[in-house]
Design an enzyme around this catalytic site. Structure first.
Site, PDB file in Angstrom:
ATOM      1  N   SER A 207       0.838  -1.198   0.000  1.00 53.20           N
ATOM      2  CA  SER A 207       0.000   0.000   0.000  1.00 53.20           C
ATOM      3  C   SER A 207       0.876   1.253   0.000  1.00 53.20           C
ATOM      4  O   SER A 207       1.717   1.396  -0.885  1.00 53.20           O
ATOM      5  CB  SER A 207      -0.916  -0.065   1.217  1.00 53.20           C
ATOM      6  OG  SER A 207      -1.944   0.848   1.114  1.00 53.20           O
ATOM      7  N   ASP A 357      -9.818  -4.791  -4.670  1.00 56.76           N
ATOM      8  CA  ASP A 357      -9.260  -3.774  -3.770  1.00 56.76           C
ATOM      9  C   ASP A 357     -10.175  -2.548  -3.769  1.00 56.76           C
ATOM     10  O   ASP A 357     -10.439  -1.967  -4.824  1.00 56.76           O
ATOM     11  CB  ASP A 357      -7.845  -3.400  -4.253  1.00 56.76           C
ATOM     12  CG  ASP A 357      -7.074  -2.568  -3.248  1.00 56.76           C
ATOM     13  OD1 ASP A 357      -7.622  -1.566  -2.760  1.00 56.76           O
ATOM     14  OD2 ASP A 357      -5.917  -2.922  -2.953  1.00 56.76           O
ATOM     15  N   HIS A 389      -8.459  -4.831   0.272  1.00 56.01           N
ATOM     16  CA  HIS A 389      -7.148  -4.193   0.377  1.00 56.01           C
ATOM     17  C   HIS A 389      -6.417  -4.627   1.645  1.00 56.01           C
ATOM     18  O   HIS A 389      -5.270  -5.065   1.588  1.00 56.01           O
ATOM     19  CB  HIS A 389      -7.304  -2.667   0.358  1.00 56.01           C
ATOM     20  CG  HIS A 389      -5.991  -1.949   0.408  1.00 56.01           C
ATOM     21  ND1 HIS A 389      -5.130  -1.919  -0.658  1.00 56.01           N
ATOM     22  CD2 HIS A 389      -5.376  -1.266   1.401  1.00 56.01           C
ATOM     23  CE1 HIS A 389      -4.039  -1.228  -0.331  1.00 56.01           C
ATOM     24  NE2 HIS A 389      -4.166  -0.825   0.923  1.00 56.01           N
TER      25      HIS A 389
END
Ligand SMILES: *[C@@H]1O[C@H](CO)[C@@H](O)[C@H](O)[C@H]1NC(C)=O
Ligand SMILES: *[C@@H]1O[C@H](CO)[C@@H](O)[C@H](O)[C@H]1NC(C)=O
Ligand SMILES: *[C@@H]1O[C@H](CO)[C@@H](O)[C@H](O)[C@H]1NC(C)=O
Length: 467
Positions: A207, A357, A389
């Site tokens: 991320s 996601d 996610h």
């Protein structure tokens, strides 16, 4: 952009705190006195004349007591290095990396772990959160310490840089990439660790941490070609900042946007270009939102701006035209991965992404992979078809660990491969009995996140529960 696994973070930390209070009932007086915030800690200030040092030069060093709430099987040796790195405009800046060295450390290699701190205030620096006695404002850094711990147990020295630099600039990938690479240079030259000459390195991040990792891989061939990089691991990659803005806006995760505005307009990033525009177009209400993001860490940022739209003219006068403003558009494009062929990683890359996601567009990561593959990169791309996610960082963890091991052994395949995994749960002994306690905690975390992040998506109110 985040492993903002707020529920999981709470769960894991509450569990760790409970473990700590039972397992290690040390008297409070044995704790060191409060560690100063980076903004008032002289360690973060580079010495006069540091600008003339080469990028990656160590400017100061100290040993720290790293806090893992008492869960480490052995107290791990931990150091911090202040090192010289480079701002987007090429000037010298300095930032800090934290290095954890296990007793049984392999001396020919180490891991660079870019944690997803996803905030634009220096109090959220991982180097601060990792120290014993600091407030756990930066919860994301704390939960990723569980993953770092797994690598430590496996015998890897792990370094975790404050890649957002001295301004805590969240978002500008080029800045973060140089921060990672210079952090690797600093660690590789840090004699106390006893590493061999030009040690092998694998860099990773998920991320927000994969903004740093994706850019480190992209810039390395030109910026730091001498490094012995064996691989990169990047998951949930915000390959295209514009796409991420569009997807995260007006959701539970909109709070990342004001933090990214603060980060992109930091002096070490694009301040000279963006600051005048932001002061002109942001309304007083918008300025308030931006100022709040300049003083808070990720969880508070999410709370402050949940389900709000940065494209609302309440916040800035350009409305939905915000990202079409020529300077803003150009800055975002400069921070989109896989746009320039001469910025293709030369070390093997493992990319993984949840097809569903909810924060970082899967299509943007796919576009990045396709471009890199067309330009000759070695990419293993795994699509996680049953994760969101937050859950995917956890579900993919065993595959990431195996790629790291293969990369150090030079056993990754060349060329590009794509595959899909349907996993949505972890096998607690997937990585051997040594790591079972950590995987068990991650499994508990998964159950709190809900399948495909269901709980995260449906229950924003959980964000307001403090530890
Ligand atoms: C990034 O995303 C934007 C917005 O969706 C899109 O217009 C642009 O083409 C993308 N850039 C690249 C290089 O894929
Ligand atoms: C260049 O970067 C330095 C370091 O962050 C900053 O202090 C300076 O203001 C920047 N200059 C310009 C013109 O952007
Ligand atoms: C990037 O993601 C955005 C938002 O979902 C989407 O509009 C755009 O088409 C994507 N661009 C590419 C090249 O994948």
């Amino acid at each position: 952009m985040a492993l903002s696994i707020v529920r999981m973070v709470r769960f894991v930390l509450v569990g760790l705190l409970a473990f700590f209070s039972i397992a290690s009932a040390r008297p409070a007086s044995r704790f060191p006195r409060a560690v100063p915030n980076p903004s008032s800690d002289p360690f973060y200030q580079p010495p006069a004349g540091y600008e003339s040092k080469a990028p990656g030069t160590i400017l100061a060093q100290r040993s720290i007591s790293s806090a893992f709430f008492g869960i480490l099987p052995n107290p791990v040796e931990a150091h911090q290095l202040l090192y010289r790195t480079t701002a987007v405009n090429g000037s010298a800046i300095a930032t800090v990396t934290t290095v954890f060295k296990p007793k049984n450390a392999k001396s020919d290699r180490f891991i660079s772990f870019a944690t997803a701190y996803d905030s634009s205030a220096v109090k959220c620096n991982p180097s601060y959160a990792y120290q014993l006695g600091t407030p756990q404002d930066s919860l994301i850094a704390s939960v990723e310490l569980l993953l770092i711990e797994a690598y430590i147990i496996l015998g890897y020295t792990v370094a975790s840089p404050d890649y957002e630099g001295p301004d805590a600039a969240f978002g500008p990938g080029r800045l973060a990439g140089m921060g990672v690479l210079d952090g690797i240079r600093a660690v590789a030259s840090f004699k106390t660790l006893g590493l061999s000459e030009n040690p092998m390195v694998v860099g990773m991040g998920y991320s927000g941490g994969s903004i740093a990792t994706g850019w480190a891989g992209s810039l390395q061939p030109k910026y730091a070609p001498e490094l012995n990089i064996k691989g990169w691991v990047q998951g949930g990659t915000p390959a295209n900042v514009t796409g991420t803005f569009l997807t995260a806006d007006n959701t539970a995760f909109s709070g990342f946007l004001p933090a990214a505005v603060v980060g992109l307009k930091a002096p070490s990033a694009y301040g000279a270009q963006l600051e005048p525009i932001v002061s002109k177009i942001f309304t007083p209400e918008g300025q308030k939102v931006v100022n709040a993001a300049a003083t808070n860490c990720a969880v508070q940022d999410l709370l402050n701006f949940a389900e709000k739209s940065l494209f609302d003219t309440k916040y800035q006068s350009l409305g939905t035209g915000l990202l079409n403003e020529p300077t803003i558009q150009s800055v975002l494009k400069q921070n989109t991965m896989a746009v320039n062929q001469d910025e293709t990683p030369t070390a093997p890359v493992f990319v993984y992404h949840a097809s569903q996601d909810e924060i970082i567009p899967y299509a943007n990561a796919t576009a990045m992979v396709n471009s890199w593959c067309n330009w000759g990169a070695d990419v293993k791309f795994t699509t996680y078809a049953n994760g969101g996610h937050a859950t995917t960082e956890v579900i993919a963890f065993p595959e990431a660990v195996r790629f790291v091991s293969d990369a150090f052994e030079g056993k990754t395949a060349s060329g590009c491969s794509k595959n899909t995994k349907l996993d949505f749960i972890l096998n607690p002994i997937a990585l051997g009995v040594e790591l079972e306690p950590i995987l068990t905690k991650l499994i508990d975390g998964l159950s709190h996140l809900g399948q495909k992040d269901a709980n995260v998506k449906n229950d924003v109110s959980v964000l307001s529960n403090t530890l």
